[in-house]
Enzyme design. Structure first.
Site, PDB file in Angstrom:
ATOM      1  N   TYR A 143      18.342 103.390 127.370  1.00 52.77           N
ATOM      2  CA  TYR A 143      18.254 103.795 125.967  1.00 52.77           C
ATOM      3  C   TYR A 143      18.233 105.312 125.818  1.00 52.77           C
ATOM      4  O   TYR A 143      18.830 105.868 124.888  1.00 52.77           O
ATOM      5  CB  TYR A 143      17.007 103.189 125.323  1.00 52.77           C
ATOM      6  CG  TYR A 143      17.047 101.685 125.183  1.00 52.77           C
ATOM      7  CD1 TYR A 143      18.261 100.983 125.199  1.00 52.77           C
ATOM      8  CD2 TYR A 143      15.874 100.947 125.039  1.00 52.77           C
ATOM      9  CE1 TYR A 143      18.294  99.611 125.072  1.00 52.77           C
ATOM     10  CE2 TYR A 143      15.905  99.568 124.898  1.00 52.77           C
ATOM     11  CZ  TYR A 143      17.111  98.903 124.920  1.00 52.77           C
ATOM     12  OH  TYR A 143      17.140  97.540 124.787  1.00 52.77           O
ATOM     13  N   TYR A 188      25.028  96.527 116.703  1.00 54.36           N
ATOM     14  CA  TYR A 188      25.061  95.141 116.254  1.00 54.36           C
ATOM     15  C   TYR A 188      23.825  94.809 115.425  1.00 54.36           C
ATOM     16  O   TYR A 188      22.712  95.233 115.743  1.00 54.36           O
ATOM     17  CB  TYR A 188      25.134  94.235 117.476  1.00 54.36           C
ATOM     18  CG  TYR A 188      25.069  92.747 117.194  1.00 54.36           C
ATOM     19  CD1 TYR A 188      26.160  92.071 116.663  1.00 54.36           C
ATOM     20  CD2 TYR A 188      23.912  92.028 117.469  1.00 54.36           C
ATOM     21  CE1 TYR A 188      26.102  90.707 116.417  1.00 54.36           C
ATOM     22  CE2 TYR A 188      23.845  90.666 117.223  1.00 54.36           C
ATOM     23  CZ  TYR A 188      24.949  90.012 116.695  1.00 54.36           C
ATOM     24  OH  TYR A 188      24.875  88.664 116.443  1.00 54.36           O
ATOM     25  N   ARG A 241      15.425  99.236 131.224  1.00 54.54           N
ATOM     26  CA  ARG A 241      16.116  99.274 129.935  1.00 54.54           C
ATOM     27  C   ARG A 241      15.818 100.572 129.170  1.00 54.54           C
ATOM     28  O   ARG A 241      16.712 101.148 128.544  1.00 54.54           O
ATOM     29  CB  ARG A 241      15.695  98.062 129.114  1.00 54.54           C
ATOM     30  CG  ARG A 241      16.526  97.807 127.882  1.00 54.54           C
ATOM     31  CD  ARG A 241      16.061  96.545 127.192  1.00 54.54           C
ATOM     32  NE  ARG A 241      16.297  95.365 128.013  1.00 54.54           N
ATOM     33  CZ  ARG A 241      17.407  94.636 127.954  1.00 54.54           C
ATOM     34  NH1 ARG A 241      18.371  94.971 127.126  1.00 54.54           N
ATOM     35  NH2 ARG A 241      17.554  93.576 128.716  1.00 54.54           N
TER      36      ARG A 241
END
Length: 290
Positions: free
Chosen positions: A73, A95, A69
């Site tokens: 990023y 979000y 992950r």
């Protein structure tokens, strides 16, 4: 730090629950951007962003199951900065709140500033804001400790069980990569074991998820700690652990050193208010029966 005249970055949040709680200021920034990049959780918000700004482009596609992950990023950060370096007034929309669990938002702002560009982040409604409202929790009454669940376990974080404990992303503990199908809750027993060192087996906890649709209620599911069910979790589940006790005796020596009248502290200790931070939430049927 050198100053570059053109190119700037504003990072914003679309809030929780489609675009319903997006601020007027955020909407104005999105409309005026020369390039809009976004990562959101639903197609309706994506469609709304693309309606507001014809340059809108999703960078969600940078998620890759072959990458950790953190590598994704960094790719997102570079994508955002590429448009800033090209001299564009760039808006990156995420979000929820862009400063909460959004690594590329912080990284992009820091790196843009280091390179001499104007960069700022705007506040937005977060899942934590919704949590306080939905569960009827006032974090100022007994304090609030907030940790990402994997971080909480890996670093053996020190906390006070007599204050509220909030653990984020409990459904995906230990998962470092992006997956379209997550093995939900497979490490929850490790978390339960860690919590049992501080709380009794019958301590009541809450699985919480903010409502993502205006027509839906938030998910609020109470459990006994020892009966916390992995099947009740999702990738966005938060675990709320109320304090062991809503009453804790004051340190009278500190009270005196602060010149606070003792009568005030004692009056607060005897306050008959119905608010009980050890059992947050009028929506929750205590005690938990599951």
């Amino acid at each position: 730090m050198k100053q570059i005249a053109s190119g700037e970055l504003i990072v914003v949040g679309t809030g929780i629950g489609l675009a319903g709680n997006m601020t007027a200021s955020t909407e104005s920034i999105i409309i005026q951007a020369e390039k809009l990049l976004y990562v959101v959780a639903d197609v309706a918000t994506a469609a709304y962003l693309e309606q507001l700004n014809s340059t809108a482009e999703s960078i969600y596609s940078l998620y890759d199951e072959s990458l950790d992950r953190i590598d994704t990023y960094y790719k997102m950060t570079e994508c955002i900065l590429g448009h800033v370096r090209a001299g564009l007034k760039t808006c990156a929309a995420f979000y929820g709140h862009p400063g909460i669990f959004v690594f590329p938002a912080h990284e992009a702002v820091l790196r843009a500033r280091a390179e001499g560009y104007r960069a700022e982040m705007k506040a937005a409604v977060s899942a934590e804001d919704c949590l306080f409202a939905d569960l009827g929790i006032d974090p100022g009454r007994v304090g609030c400790q907030s940790f990402e669940a994997t971080d909480f376990l890996v670093y053996d974080r020190i906390f006070d069980p007599n204050s509220l404990l909030v653990l984020w992303q409990v459904g995906v503990i230990g998962q470092i990569g992006f997956r379209r199908q997550f093995p939900i809750g497979h490490n929850i027993e490790v978390l339960k074991e860690a919590l049992r060192a501080h709380y009794p087996a019958d301590h009541h906890v809450i699985v919480y998820e903010a409502s993502v649709l205006p027509v839906c209620d938030p998910i609020i599911r109470p459990f006994r700690l020892d009966k916390l069910d992995p099947s009740a979790l999702s990738p966005i589940s938060t675990l709320v652990v109320p304090p062991l006790s809503s009453r804790r005796g004051p340190n009278i020596d500190i009270v005196r050193r602060l010149d606070i009248p003792e009568r005030y502290i004692l009056k607060r200790a005897e306050d008959p208010s119905l608010y009980d931070p050890a059992k947050p939430g009028a929506l929750v049927d205590w005690p938990a029966t599951v």
